[in-house]
Write a protein that holds these residues in place. Structure first.
Motif, PDB file in Angstrom:
ATOM      1  N   ILE A  51      39.265  36.622  35.346  1.00 15.16           N
ATOM      2  CA  ILE A  51      39.746  37.482  36.411  1.00 15.16           C
ATOM      3  C   ILE A  51      40.796  38.429  35.842  1.00 15.16           C
ATOM      4  CG2 ILE A  51      41.493  35.796  37.143  1.00 15.16           C
ATOM      5  CD1 ILE A  51      41.003  36.833  40.042  1.00 15.16           C
ATOM      6  N   SER A  54      43.604  43.125  38.566  1.00 13.71           N
ATOM      7  CA  SER A  54      43.172  43.801  39.777  1.00 13.71           C
ATOM      8  C   SER A  54      42.228  42.960  40.630  1.00 13.71           C
ATOM      9  CB  SER A  54      42.497  45.130  39.434  1.00 13.71           C
ATOM     10  OG  SER A  54      41.320  44.926  38.682  1.00 13.71           O
ATOM     11  N   GLY A  55      41.843  41.787  40.131  1.00 13.57           N
ATOM     12  CA  GLY A  55      41.004  40.900  40.901  1.00 13.57           C
ATOM     13  C   GLY A  55      39.536  40.917  40.561  1.00 13.57           C
ATOM     14  N   THR A  57      36.286  39.768  38.882  1.00 12.70           N
ATOM     15  CA  THR A  57      35.911  38.448  38.374  1.00 12.70           C
ATOM     16  C   THR A  57      34.596  38.488  37.632  1.00 12.70           C
ATOM     17  OG1 THR A  57      34.835  37.877  40.470  1.00 12.70           O
ATOM     18  CG2 THR A  57      37.149  37.264  40.209  1.00 12.70           C
ATOM     19  N   SER A  70      40.602  32.524  41.050  1.00 13.57           N
ATOM     20  CA  SER A  70      41.543  33.359  41.775  1.00 13.57           C
ATOM     21  C   SER A  70      42.834  33.447  40.974  1.00 13.57           C
ATOM     22  CB  SER A  70      41.798  32.828  43.188  1.00 13.57           C
ATOM     23  OG  SER A  70      42.333  31.515  43.145  1.00 13.57           O
ATOM     24  N   ARG A  71      43.708  34.351  41.417  1.00 13.53           N
ATOM     25  CA  ARG A  71      44.924  34.596  40.650  1.00 13.53           C
ATOM     26  C   ARG A  71      46.039  35.035  41.573  1.00 13.53           C
ATOM     27  NH1 ARG A  71      45.218  38.915  35.577  1.00 13.53           N
ATOM     28  NH2 ARG A  71      47.492  38.873  35.287  1.00 13.53           N
ATOM     29  N   ASP A  72      47.210  34.492  41.347  1.00 16.12           N
ATOM     30  CA  ASP A  72      48.415  34.898  42.042  1.00 16.12           C
ATOM     31  C   ASP A  72      49.280  35.617  41.017  1.00 16.12           C
ATOM     32  OD1 ASP A  72      50.888  35.188  43.305  1.00 16.12           O
ATOM     33  OD2 ASP A  72      50.696  33.301  44.394  1.00 16.12           O
ATOM     34  N   ASN A  73      49.237  36.936  41.018  1.00 13.31           N
ATOM     35  CA  ASN A  73      49.950  37.709  40.013  1.00 13.31           C
ATOM     36  C   ASN A  73      51.465  37.492  40.080  1.00 13.31           C
ATOM     37  OD1 ASN A  73      47.575  38.804  38.997  1.00 13.31           O
ATOM     38  ND2 ASN A  73      47.687  40.636  40.289  1.00 13.31           N
TER      39      ASN A  73
END
Length: 122
Positions: A51, A54-55, A57, A70-73
């Motif tokens: 990922i 910017s999201g 995938t 998923s990612r929590d920047n």
């Protein structure tokens, strides 16, 4: 440098679910992309999912539709939600981060987590 700490691995039955977490920490850096890889006994390490910041995938065909990255920047943390697990998913799962090291003139570097064991019983 950037350190990656993984958690969430364990033993589950086929059809079960697990959620892996990977938290990045360290000196001044900016992560471009994070990903999950896995390595089963006797096999080479393979990409599971990636990922970007910017999201965007990307998934391996073997996990598409079952796994979600998923990612929590803000927290510099990546997650891997694994559903409908199969015995062939059994492997050590590694987190990876590609980042710019601002303590080294913005050089692109890569770090790997220690790995977490995921075992799906047959």
């Amino acid at each position: 440098q950037v350190q990656l700490v993984e958690s969430g691995g364990g033993l589950v039955q086929p059809g079960g679910s697990l959620r892996l977490s990977c938290a990045a920490s360290g000196s001044i850096f900016s992560i471009n992309a994070m990903g999950w890889y896995r390595q089963a006994p006797g096999k080479q390490r393979e990409l599971v999912a990636t990922i970007t910041s910017s999201g965007r995938t990307n998934y391996a065909d073997s996990v598409k539709g079952r796994f979600t990255i998923s990612r929590d920047n803000a927290k510099d943390t990546a997650y891997l939600q694994m559903n409908s697990l199969k015995p062939e998913d059994t492997a050590v799962y590694y987190c990876n981060a590609d980042y710019l090291d601002f303590l080294s003139s913005g050089r692109l570097r890569s770090s790997w987590g220690q790995g977490t064991q995921v075992t799906v019983s047959s």
